[in-house]
Design a protein around this motif. Structure first.
Motif, short mmCIF file in Angstrom:
data_model
loop_
_atom_site.label_atom_id
_atom_site.label_comp_id
_atom_site.label_asym_id
_atom_site.label_seq_id
_atom_site.Cartn_x
_atom_site.Cartn_y
_atom_site.Cartn_z
N TYR A 1 34.52 27.30 19.94
CA TYR A 1 35.78 27.07 20.64
C TYR A 1 35.98 25.58 20.90
CZ TYR A 1 33.52 27.05 25.42
OH TYR A 1 32.77 26.81 26.54
N TYR B 1 32.81 29.10 28.40
CA TYR B 1 33.27 28.37 29.60
C TYR B 1 34.69 27.83 29.43
CZ TYR B 1 28.20 28.58 29.97
OH TYR B 1 26.90 29.02 30.00
N ILE C 1 38.59 22.07 24.01
CA ILE C 1 38.68 23.46 23.52
C ILE C 1 39.84 23.62 22.53
CG2 ILE C 1 38.96 25.89 24.28
CD1 ILE C 1 36.36 24.44 25.26
N HIS D 1 30.80 39.42 19.71
CA HIS D 1 31.27 40.80 19.85
C HIS D 1 32.53 41.02 19.03
CE1 HIS D 1 29.21 40.48 24.00
NE2 HIS D 1 28.36 40.89 23.09
N VAL E 1 38.96 38.42 28.86
CA VAL E 1 39.03 38.47 27.39
C VAL E 1 39.85 39.71 27.00
CG1 VAL E 1 37.74 38.64 25.23
CG2 VAL E 1 36.81 37.32 27.12
C1 LIG Z 1 24.08 36.92 21.79
C2 LIG Z 1 25.06 36.00 22.47
C3 LIG Z 1 24.66 34.75 22.89
C4 LIG Z 1 25.56 33.90 23.53
N1 LIG Z 1 25.18 32.63 23.88
C5 LIG Z 1 26.09 31.77 24.38
C6 LIG Z 1 25.76 30.41 24.64
O1 LIG Z 1 24.63 29.98 24.44
N2 LIG Z 1 26.73 29.60 25.14
C7 LIG Z 1 28.02 30.03 25.35
O2 LIG Z 1 28.87 29.23 25.76
N3 LIG Z 1 28.34 31.31 25.13
C8 LIG Z 1 27.44 32.18 24.64
N4 LIG Z 1 27.80 33.48 24.39
C9 LIG Z 1 29.15 33.97 24.79
C10 LIG Z 1 30.16 33.70 23.71
O3 LIG Z 1 30.36 32.31 23.62
C11 LIG Z 1 31.54 34.34 23.98
O4 LIG Z 1 32.01 33.99 25.24
C12 LIG Z 1 31.58 35.84 23.89
O5 LIG Z 1 30.64 36.34 23.02
C13 LIG Z 1 32.98 36.28 23.47
O6 LIG Z 1 33.27 35.82 22.16
P1 LIG Z 1 33.14 36.74 20.86
O7 LIG Z 1 32.71 35.95 19.69
O8 LIG Z 1 32.28 37.86 21.23
O9 LIG Z 1 34.56 37.22 20.42
P2 LIG Z 1 36.04 37.44 21.02
O10 LIG Z 1 35.93 38.42 22.10
O11 LIG Z 1 36.81 37.74 19.81
O12 LIG Z 1 36.44 36.04 21.51
C14 LIG Z 1 36.55 35.65 22.84
C15 LIG Z 1 36.27 34.18 22.85
O13 LIG Z 1 37.26 33.47 22.08
C16 LIG Z 1 37.53 32.21 22.67
N5 LIG Z 1 38.93 32.20 23.11
C17 LIG Z 1 39.59 33.21 23.77
N6 LIG Z 1 40.86 32.83 24.06
C18 LIG Z 1 41.01 31.58 23.58
C19 LIG Z 1 42.08 30.65 23.61
N7 LIG Z 1 43.25 30.94 24.17
N8 LIG Z 1 41.88 29.43 23.05
C20 LIG Z 1 40.70 29.10 22.47
N9 LIG Z 1 39.64 29.94 22.42
C21 LIG Z 1 39.79 31.17 22.97
C22 LIG Z 1 36.60 32.10 23.86
O14 LIG Z 1 35.42 31.46 23.44
C23 LIG Z 1 36.31 33.54 24.23
O15 LIG Z 1 35.08 33.72 24.91
C24 LIG Z 1 26.91 34.34 23.75
C25 LIG Z 1 27.30 35.60 23.33
C26 LIG Z 1 26.42 36.43 22.69
C27 LIG Z 1 26.87 37.78 22.24
#
Ligand SMILES: Cc1cc2nc3c(=O)[nH]c(=O)nc-3n(C[C@H](O)[C@H](O)[C@H](O)COP(=O)(O)OP(=O)(O)OC[C@H]3O[C@@H](n4cnc5c(N)ncnc54)[C@H](O)[C@@H]3O)c2cc1C
Length: 395
Positions: free
Chosen positions: A219, A250, A267, A299, A372
């Motif tokens: 992001y 974040y 971002i 996810h 989300v």
């Molecule tokens: C195994 C695992 C480890 C993780 N480790 C970390 C880590 O080390 N650090 C960390 O920061 N997070 C971590 N996360 C969390 C991750 O970054 C996401 O917040 C979370 O997984 C949701 O994203 P998604 O890929 O599952 O997909 P989705 O649910 O498809 O995407 C949601 C994500 O898209 C992005 N997004 C949503 N709306 C917008 C918007 N308007 N503009 C720009 N971007 C947007 C955000 O990142 C949001 O969290 C981890 C997640 C998992 C499953």
């Protein structure tokens, strides 16, 4: 960029095979609650109030949200979950989620706990990775100062040396046990020293295979560039890049801070841009898989599916040890268990720690699922579908 339909995440019988009817009904309750933002905020606020007032709510939390999202109160108490997941070839990544004590003693204690997770992984066939956050080992204020390249006082310099020593102790232990270790990514204003430390550790321990993994938050508008730069560095210095790819957790905080302090938000402008960058990062990694190992922490169904398609296109086996999929415990079981069933390497982040200490983690899960769009609704639809299927089967 449409993935060929290689894998479906719709099979709820597979997704929830490890959950009893009771556990599924509790999950339905939890996701019904968090998908309603008004109700979710009310529950979060009342729980915080009850905990601060010393009311006896821990038992209730433990039976509901804690049990759903966490493995247990200690490594030993997480054993049941480790085994349960292991039966379905789903690995456990023990995530020591205690946030709080920010003292040198607390940081040393966290380091020892991370080392215990590595020892656990070494003894178990179902714990493929360990994980840690640098903010469990260092003060965020110190990281921020280093990120800003501020002059450190002698005491700060000493504290930083201790942080480096803690990180090296953990990574050295991981190397000795040959257990891969993930370094989580955090807020952009403290991330540079984390990236530098991760790079230093990879140079030291990733000579033959990826032991240390840094995390790339797609992001961030600069993340693809950072990933490419890290890869070039790895090639030029002859080590394997370990890359955990995530979208980033974040976003709100990042945007708020940028707006308040008047700098350009780091971002991506919208969700589509984050999605695009994430999928391009997957592509980049698979195109260079001979020198990169990846953990896809997501996810997002499309991204997980897309990665399976990329693997197929590159004639990789489903269980190629350079590609891991990972989701959080209590979420997206449809992705995890359907991947595992098709032979992909997949693991759950399983947070653990005393109930009161993991509360910030649980609150984050609640607000993340609320903010989300679609995620908790998707969970709810799948849980309801499975409960209906089981009911029909019994009749
Ligand atoms: C195994 C695992 C480890 C993780 N480790 C970390 C880590 O080390 N650090 C960390 O920061 N997070 C971590 N996360 C969390 C991750 O970054 C996401 O917040 C979370 O997984 C949701 O994203 P998604 O890929 O599952 O997909 P989705 O649910 O498809 O995407 C949601 C994500 O898209 C992005 N997004 C949503 N709306 C917008 C918007 N308007 N503009 C720009 N971007 C947007 C955000 O990142 C949001 O969290 C981890 C997640 C998992 C499953």
């Amino acid at each position: 960029m449409e993935p060929q339909s290689t894998i479906s995440f719709e099979d709820t019988a597979v997704a929830f095979s490890y959950k009893s009817d009771d556990a599924l009904k509790k999950a339905r309750l939890i996701f019904s609650l968090v998908s309603n933002s008004w109700l979710s905020n009310l529950v979060i606020r009342s729980t915080k109030f009850a905990l601060n007032a010393g009311l006896p709510v821990e038992g209730l939390i433990k039976k509901t949200a804690f049990n759903h999202f966490c493995g247990g109160e200690s490594i030993e108490k997480s054993e049941r979950v480790i085994r349960q997941l292991g039966v379905f070839n789903v690995g456990t990544i023990l995530d020591y989620s205690v946030e709080g004590e920010k003292t040198e003693i607390g940081f040393d204690e966290t380091m020892r706990e991370i080392i215990r997770t590595i020892e656990k992984a070494w003894k178990s066939t179902s714990v493929p990775f360990s994980v840690f956050k640098i903010t469990g080992l260092a003060s965020a204020a110190l990281l921020e100062k280093i990120h800003r390249k501020d002059q450190l006082s002698a005491a700060e310099q000493l504290a930083w040396e201790k942080v480096r020593l803690r990180v090296n102790t953990i990574c050295h232990k991981a190397f000795t046990c040959q257990i891969a270790i993930l370094i989580d990514a955090e807020e952009s204003w403290i991330q540079q020293p984390i990236d530098n430390l991760a790079c230093e550790m990879m140079m030291k321990y990733n000579r033959e295979r990826a032991i240390v993994f840094n995390t790339y938050q797609l992001y961030r508008t600069d993340a693809l560039g950072s990933l490419r730069g890290a890869f070039e560095h790895a090639v030029s210095r002859n080590y394997i890049l370990g890359a955990k790819l995530v979208r980033g957790a974040y976003m709100e905080r990042e945007r708020e801070r940028a707006a308040t302090m008047g700098y350009t938000s780091p971002i991506q402008p919208d969700k589509e841009a984050s999605d695009r960058a994430f999928n391009q990062a997957l592509e980049f990694c698979v195109n260079n898989i001979s020198r990169i190992s990846i953990v896809c922490g997501s996810h997002n169904e499309y991204s997980n599916q897309y990665l399976t398609t990329l693997m197929k296109t590159h004639a990789m086996t489903n269980h190629d040890e350079r590609v891991w999929f990972a989701q959080l415990y209590g979420m997206s079981d449809n992705i995890t268990f359907n991947l595992a069933r098709r032979g992909y390497l997949v693991a759950k982040y399983v947070p653990y720690g005393p109930v009161h200490a993991v509360m910030p983690y649980l609150f984050r899960r609640a607000s993340e699922n609320t903010s989300v769009t679609g995620q908790s609704n998707r969970e709810l639809v799948l849980i309801k579908k499975e409960l209906r299927r089981r009911k029909k089967q019994k009749n």
